[in-house]
Design an enzyme around this catalytic site. Structure first.
Site, PDB file in Angstrom:
ATOM      1  CE  LYS A 112      -4.201  -2.268   0.739  1.00  0.00           C
ATOM      2  NZ  LYS A 112      -3.689  -3.641   0.744  1.00  0.00           N
TER       3      LYS A 112
HETATM    4  C1  LIG Z   1      -4.383  -4.877   0.542  1.00  0.00           C
HETATM    5  C2  LIG Z   1      -3.581  -6.192   0.753  1.00  0.00           C
HETATM    6  C3  LIG Z   1      -3.909  -7.038  -0.400  1.00  0.00           C
HETATM    7  C4  LIG Z   1      -4.983  -7.140  -1.156  1.00  0.00           C
HETATM    8  O1  LIG Z   1      -4.935  -5.989  -2.263  1.00  0.00           O
HETATM    9  P1  LIG Z   1      -6.262  -5.560  -3.044  1.00  0.00           P
HETATM   10  O2  LIG Z   1      -5.641  -4.439  -3.798  1.00  0.00           O
HETATM   11  O3  LIG Z   1      -7.222  -5.149  -2.029  1.00  0.00           O
HETATM   12  O4  LIG Z   1      -6.756  -6.577  -3.950  1.00  0.00           O
HETATM   13  C5  LIG Z   1      -3.097  -8.361  -0.271  1.00  0.00           C
HETATM   14  N1  LIG Z   1      -2.009  -8.486   0.836  1.00  0.00           N
HETATM   15  C6  LIG Z   1      -1.803  -7.484   1.448  1.00  0.00           C
HETATM   16  C7  LIG Z   1      -0.496  -7.464   2.398  1.00  0.00           C
HETATM   17  C8  LIG Z   1      -2.513  -5.964   1.480  1.00  0.00           C
HETATM   18  O5  LIG Z   1      -2.225  -5.144   2.265  1.00  0.00           O
END
Ligand SMILES: *Cc1c(COP(=O)(O)O)cnc(C)c1O
Length: 465
Positions: A112
């Site tokens: 993120k």
């Molecule tokens: C947010 C997240 C995901 C999922 O990603 P999306 O874009 O919501 O599909 C997978 N793994 C981790 C560690 C995350 O923080």
């Protein structure tokens, strides 16, 4: 570049407006009016460039005249200076034709950060130019919250309220959100699951008065700028592995469908991706949808990969719009059915298109743990449970994607999930230096019921815009 809503009722917006507004006013999600293309020649030239340089060339196709080239280059440089690896998103080879793309080298140890660090820069620039202050409200399944807080913690133009499901994020994840001690940053522990948090945020956006009063804006993956920033690493990793002279596959641990939708956009822009693999944990709504053509909500299960404990994958609406050749009436009908019946059915044509680009699979808790163990034994790599879901699914589908190289996304640092790992390997991964004192810090957060009016009140009281 102009942007339109998947529901078809909103007017066309600029990148700047889309960045600041998040969710469209008609309840839909924004998408660029056309997909810009990257030529094969340009892609070849990327082989000589740094992550930041490629990021600039790719994203400027979407940002229009919001930033001058010089300003945008500087913003990208600042955003990625907080990463602890020179390559920003490095590749690690596991075996012949299987690679891991490490996306956890940012300040809060999950992918993120890649988007959020840049969004922090973009917000500052746009708010300053327009003399605006805003309130960011976001729901988190664990990682978006701390990434957003880290991006805005030094801003005096942005108030941040993060809704997280109480008791359903890891201790490290919670502490990353509750120990910041900044006047503009607020952590709200909601009695409910992630889907409840997400639905509360949606209600706030659909409450016109509230939206205006607090100058509400969103940075969940429904914000187009998130998706846009994530397109970059699909391109940099593909180019590093010899694209466009060969083809490539990606496996993406999936929750809200934001990350894998960014991969789909990269394909639309010309990146020669063969298959995009949706990897789900036990919350396998997308895997079931690909198999049956019916998108059907079930009760949420709590798993050892909490950031993927999601049933309503918001960004799937963007893909639906594409699968229906950008005809909003079909998206509207599907979303109405979802509200009234808890499910919708896709047309045969849409399912066929879906299956052309995507494969899917899901991993049980047991298989996920086994994959963590095996990856450590076989390759000496300790992976987080989300990444393990991806690896398990990629391994299972080997015969379906053949000899084309597979890149599986490593979405978080294993140290974010010590409890899950403790049960399956004897070592606990060490937290990186900046978090050595995480467990001795004082935690501050507000516990709230899953109640729209209570939460609105808390946010109004603490907001000055
Ligand atoms: C947010 C997240 C995901 C999922 O990603 P999306 O874009 O919501 O599909 C997978 N793994 C981790 C560690 C995350 O923080």
């Amino acid at each position: 570049m102009k942007y339109i809503s998947t529901r078809g009722h909103d007017k066309e917006l600029s990148f700047e407006e889309v960045l600041i507004s998040g969710l469209a006013r008609d309840g839909g999600l924004y998408l660029p009016k056309i997909w810009p293309k990257i030529s094969e020649e340009d892609m070849c030239s990327f082989a000589q460039l740094s992550y930041q340089e490629i990021a600039f060339k790719v994203m400027r196709l979407f940002t229009g005249d919001t930033f001058s080239d010089q300003e945008f280059i500087k913003m990208i440089d600042i955003a990625y200076s907080s990463f602890d690896h020179e390559a920003i998103c490095p590749l690690v080879q596991l075996s012949k034709n299987h690679f891991l793309l490490e996306l956890f080298h940012g300040p809060t140890l999950a992918f993120k950060d890649v988007a959020m660090q840049l969004i922090g820069q973009m917000f500052e620039s746009v708010l300053r130019k327009n003399k605006l202050k805003v309130t960011v409200v976001a729901a988190t399944s664990g990682d978006t919250g701390s990434a957003a807080m880290a991006a805005f913690k030094n801003s005096d133009l942005v108030n941040v309220f993060i809704l997280f499901p109480d008791g359903r994020v890891s201790d490290v994840q919670r502490r990353q959100m509750t120990t910041l001690s900044r006047p503009n940053i607020h952590a709200l522990a909601v009695q409910g699951d992630f889907d409840d948090c997400q639905s509360l945020v949606k209600q706030m956006f659909n409450d016109g008065d509230f939206r205006e009063t607090v100058k509400l804006t969103g940075v969940n993956s429904i914000n187009w700028a998130r998706v846009m920033s994530q397109i970059v690493y699909f391109i940099t990793s593909a180019v590093a592995l010899g694209v466009p002279k060969r083809r490539i596959n990606f496996t993406v641990p999936t929750g809200n469908f934001g990350d894998i939708f960014a991969a789909y956009v990269a394909k639309k822009m010309g990146l020669p991706i063969d298959k995009l693999v949706i990897a789900s944990n036990q919350n396998d709504i997308l895997h079931r949808t690909l198999k049956t053509g019916i998108y059907n909500k079930k009760t949420l299960k709590q798993t050892i990969s909490p950031s993927m404990d999601i049933q309503v994958a918001s960004n799937f609406e963007r893909l639906l719009y594409e699968l229906y050749d950008r005809q909003s009436k079909f998206v509207n009908a599907a979303m109405d059915d979802l509200i009234s019946d808890g499910k919708f059915e896709m047309s045969n044509q849409a399912i066929t298109k879906f299956r052309k680009d995507f494969l899917s699979g899901c991993a049980s808790e047991e298989l996920t743990l086994q994959t963590i163990k095996q990856t450590l034994n076989d390759y000496g790599e300790l992976v987080c449970p989300h990444t393990a879901v991806g690896l398990a699914v990629a391994n299972n589908l080997r015969e379906d994607y053949g000899d084309v190289p597979m890149v599986t996304l490593a979405t978080a640092h294993p140290a974010k999930f010590p409890d899950s790992l403790k049960n399956c390997i004897s070592q606990t991964p060490e937290l990186p230096k900046q978090y050595q004192d995480l467990f001795s810090k004082n935690e501050v957060f507000i516990q709230v019921k899953n109640n729209f009016n209570d939460i609105k009140k808390i946010i109004s009281e603490r907001t000055t815009v």
